[in-house]
Design a protein around this motif. Structure first.
Motif, mmCIF file in Angstrom:
data_model
loop_
_atom_site.group_PDB
_atom_site.id
_atom_site.type_symbol
_atom_site.label_atom_id
_atom_site.label_comp_id
_atom_site.label_asym_id
_atom_site.label_seq_id
_atom_site.Cartn_x
_atom_site.Cartn_y
_atom_site.Cartn_z
ATOM 1 N N VAL A 125 0.840 -1.199 0.000
ATOM 2 C CA VAL A 125 0.000 0.000 0.000
ATOM 3 C C VAL A 125 0.876 1.252 0.000
ATOM 4 N N GLY A 126 1.902 1.272 0.858
ATOM 5 C CA GLY A 126 2.807 2.423 0.899
ATOM 6 C C GLY A 126 3.541 2.615 -0.415
ATOM 7 N N GLY A 127 4.009 1.512 -1.007
ATOM 8 C CA GLY A 127 4.743 1.601 -2.272
ATOM 9 C C GLY A 127 3.876 2.090 -3.419
ATOM 10 N N VAL A 128 2.637 1.603 -3.493
ATOM 11 C CA VAL A 128 1.729 2.025 -4.572
ATOM 12 C C VAL A 128 1.371 3.505 -4.424
ATOM 13 N N ALA A 129 1.117 3.945 -3.182
ATOM 14 C CA ALA A 129 0.819 5.360 -2.969
ATOM 15 C C ALA A 129 2.022 6.225 -3.343
ATOM 16 N N GLY A 130 3.222 5.755 -2.997
ATOM 17 C CA GLY A 130 4.429 6.478 -3.398
ATOM 18 C C GLY A 130 4.595 6.507 -4.906
ATOM 19 N N LEU A 131 4.225 5.408 -5.567
ATOM 20 C CA LEU A 131 4.283 5.355 -7.031
ATOM 21 C C LEU A 131 3.350 6.392 -7.641
ATOM 22 N N ILE A 132 2.160 6.526 -7.088
ATOM 23 C CA ILE A 132 1.216 7.533 -7.590
ATOM 24 C C ILE A 132 1.793 8.935 -7.409
ATOM 25 N N ASN A 133 2.368 9.182 -6.242
ATOM 26 C CA ASN A 133 3.018 10.482 -6.015
ATOM 27 C C ASN A 133 4.088 10.753 -7.064
ATOM 28 N N GLY A 134 4.948 9.762 -7.280
ATOM 29 C CA GLY A 134 6.066 9.947 -8.206
ATOM 30 C C GLY A 134 5.623 10.166 -9.635
ATOM 31 N N VAL A 135 4.618 9.402 -10.082
ATOM 32 C CA VAL A 135 4.132 9.539 -11.461
ATOM 33 C C VAL A 135 3.502 10.914 -11.673
ATOM 34 N N VAL A 136 2.694 11.349 -10.712
ATOM 35 C CA VAL A 136 2.038 12.656 -10.837
ATOM 36 C C VAL A 136 3.078 13.779 -10.876
ATOM 37 N N ILE A 137 4.130 13.642 -10.071
ATOM 38 C CA ILE A 137 5.149 14.691 -10.004
ATOM 39 C C ILE A 137 6.075 14.650 -11.216
ATOM 40 N N ALA A 138 6.568 13.446 -11.553
ATOM 41 C CA ALA A 138 7.567 13.336 -12.619
ATOM 42 C C ALA A 138 6.959 13.474 -14.007
ATOM 43 N N TYR A 139 5.836 12.821 -14.234
ATOM 44 C CA TYR A 139 5.246 12.816 -15.573
ATOM 45 C C TYR A 139 4.063 13.774 -15.700
ATOM 46 N N GLY A 140 3.385 14.026 -14.597
ATOM 47 C CA GLY A 140 2.280 14.975 -14.634
ATOM 48 C C GLY A 140 2.739 16.411 -14.452
ATOM 49 N N LYS A 141 4.039 16.587 -14.129
ATOM 50 C CA LYS A 141 4.644 17.926 -13.984
ATOM 51 C C LYS A 141 3.960 18.752 -12.901
ATOM 52 N N LEU A 142 3.420 18.067 -11.890
ATOM 53 C CA LEU A 142 2.807 18.785 -10.778
ATOM 54 C C LEU A 142 3.862 19.051 -9.712
ATOM 55 N N VAL A 143 3.810 20.214 -9.100
ATOM 56 C CA VAL A 143 4.776 20.560 -8.057
ATOM 57 C C VAL A 143 4.652 19.559 -6.915
ATOM 58 N N ALA A 144 5.792 19.111 -6.393
ATOM 59 C CA ALA A 144 5.797 18.072 -5.364
ATOM 60 C C ALA A 144 4.987 18.482 -4.138
ATOM 61 N N PHE A 145 5.078 19.739 -3.770
ATOM 62 C CA PHE A 145 4.343 20.227 -2.599
ATOM 63 C C PHE A 145 2.845 20.009 -2.780
ATOM 64 N N ILE A 146 2.323 20.359 -3.948
ATOM 65 C CA ILE A 146 0.883 20.250 -4.205
ATOM 66 C C ILE A 146 0.473 18.789 -4.343
ATOM 67 N N ALA A 147 1.268 18.010 -5.075
ATOM 68 C CA ALA A 147 0.921 16.609 -5.313
ATOM 69 C C ALA A 147 0.857 15.817 -4.011
ATOM 70 N N THR A 148 1.850 15.993 -3.162
ATOM 71 C CA THR A 148 1.872 15.225 -1.910
ATOM 72 C C THR A 148 0.869 15.775 -0.895
ATOM 73 N N LEU A 149 0.568 17.066 -0.989
ATOM 74 C CA LEU A 149 -0.479 17.622 -0.138
ATOM 75 C C LEU A 149 -1.828 17.016 -0.499
ATOM 76 N N ALA A 150 -2.069 16.843 -1.805
ATOM 77 C CA ALA A 150 -3.304 16.199 -2.249
ATOM 78 C C ALA A 150 -3.355 14.744 -1.788
ATOM 79 N N MET A 151 -2.211 14.049 -1.859
ATOM 80 C CA MET A 151 -2.157 12.664 -1.394
ATOM 81 C C MET A 151 -2.391 12.585 0.104
ATOM 82 N N LEU A 152 -1.892 13.576 0.838
ATOM 83 C CA LEU A 152 -2.111 13.621 2.291
ATOM 84 C C LEU A 152 -3.609 13.591 2.591
ATOM 85 N N ALA A 153 -4.360 14.465 1.923
ATOM 86 C CA ALA A 153 -5.793 14.542 2.159
ATOM 87 C C ALA A 153 -6.502 13.273 1.685
ATOM 88 N N ALA A 154 -6.133 12.790 0.503
ATOM 89 C CA ALA A 154 -6.812 11.628 -0.073
ATOM 90 C C ALA A 154 -6.532 10.361 0.723
#
Length: 366
Positions: A125-154
């Protein structure tokens, strides 16, 4: 002409010495030595104010046990920050992993097979959530602060939905017995923290993955031109952070015998604070696992000293805030000093730089 030459010799001889000393103090060894001194001073204060209550073996083991969960998450956070990112979702991922690994379905499967299934679920579960964070940041070009903040809430919301806002009890006694043991008199959770820290040090300092992490955090474009797949490496860093969150979730499940959506609250702040105190630059490109471990121990020992002296949690929070600000200011000062030493503008003027021909470097022309 002989007088300026004579005056220039001490400067030329002394400058390398000052540079070497400054380099040692601002290097990893110097920073870690400073952290060790700070930890020793904190222990002296603890002994002076709390006496045997602080210096007892049981209390020291308590400090290590409390530091273990934050320490494991901080190791993963160190890699992310050195790589030029940030992960605000670690606390929520710990909660989500602990809840998913303690659902009735997961525990039933673990009872039919082995409790290691619960551990594997938390890591997955931790690895898959981290994978989602990484894909959104690296390939979705979303700022890490915003992407992980969204993951925090979700992730925190999903954990509440799965647990129905209830605390889930760990039923597997073999799981609890294993993680509540104390091989060689040291709690299993502390051994896990030590193992994660050692593996993290080896990965960061003795592998190509570690060298690429420093390169990506120092200058992502230069790393790309050097042939490093920056996007893929960024994803790997967040997956690594997610896996450490899964490990921390298992440790919390063992320590509290529960899985809860409230686990890991504000853990991201403690982890980031420990990493920064340990000397890792928030802009990336520099950091050490040893410094992070010392940073975790300093914060945990500080909280322990405050608790033993019956000081409020509010005072602890103020003290932590002051320490974090002081650490960041020190980082900025050291970085500015490095830039000044490396800047061509700070070099002594030469004949080509406007100094009179024949003038000695560092000596004003008469």
């Amino acid at each position: 002409m002989s007088t300026p030459t004579t005056q220039a010799r001490p400067t030329a001889a002394g400058s390398p010495r000052r540079s070497v000393a400054s380099g040692l103090l601002s290097g990893p060894a110097g920073r870690n030595a400073g952290l060790v001194i700070a930890l020793v001073i904190l222990c002296v204060v603890g002994i002076a104010t709390a006496g045997d209550r602080f210096a007892s073996t049981d209390n020291l083991l308590t400090i290590l046990r409390l530091a273990a969960v934050t320490g494991v998450v901080s190791v993963g956070m160190t890699f992310v920050i050195i790589g030029g990112g940030i992960d605000l979702s670690v606390g929520a991922l710990v909660a989500l992993s602990s809840v998913w690994a303690t659902t009735l379905a997961t525990q039933a499967l673990a009872e039919d097979t082995h409790w290691i299934l619960m551990v594997g679920t938390a890591l997955l579960v931790g690895g898959v959530a981290g994978l989602i964070n990484g894909v959104v940041i690296a390939y979705g070009k979303l700022v890490a602060f915003i992407a992980t903040l969204a993951m925090l809430a979700a992730a925190r919301g999903l954990a509440e939905i799965i647990a129905n806002r209830r605390t889930q009890i760990v039923q597997d006694q073999d799981f609890l017995r294993f993680f509540s043991g104390s091989p060689l008199g040291i709690p299993t959770l502390v051994w896990i923290f030590a193992l994660v820290a050692v593996l993290g040090w080896v990965l960061l300092n003795r592998t190509t993955f570690g060298r690429r992490t420093f390169a990506v955090g120092g200058n992502a474009e230069a790393a790309r031109l050097a042939g490093i797949r920056v996007q893929r490496h960024t994803v790997a860093l967040y997956v690594l952070s997610g896996i450490t969150c899964g490990i921390a979730a298992v440790m919390l499940m063992a320590r509290t015998t529960t899985g809860s959506s409230t686990h890991g609250t504000l853990l991201e702040l403690d982890a980031i604070a420990a990493v920064v105190i340990g000397g890792t630059l928030l802009i990336g490109g520099r950091g050490t696992i040893v410094g992070t471990v010392l940073g975790v121990l300093i914060f945990t020992a500080l909280s322990n000293v405050f608790t033993l002296n019956n000081l409020s949690s509010s005072a602890q929070a103020v003290a932590k805030g002051v320490i974090i600000v002081a650490a960041v200011l020190l980082q900025q000062r050291v970085a500015a000093g490095r830039k000044q030493r490396r800047s061509p503008a700070s070099a002594p003027p030469t004949a080509g730089d406007g100094a009179p021909a024949g003038a000695s470097p560092g000596v004003p022309a008469s």
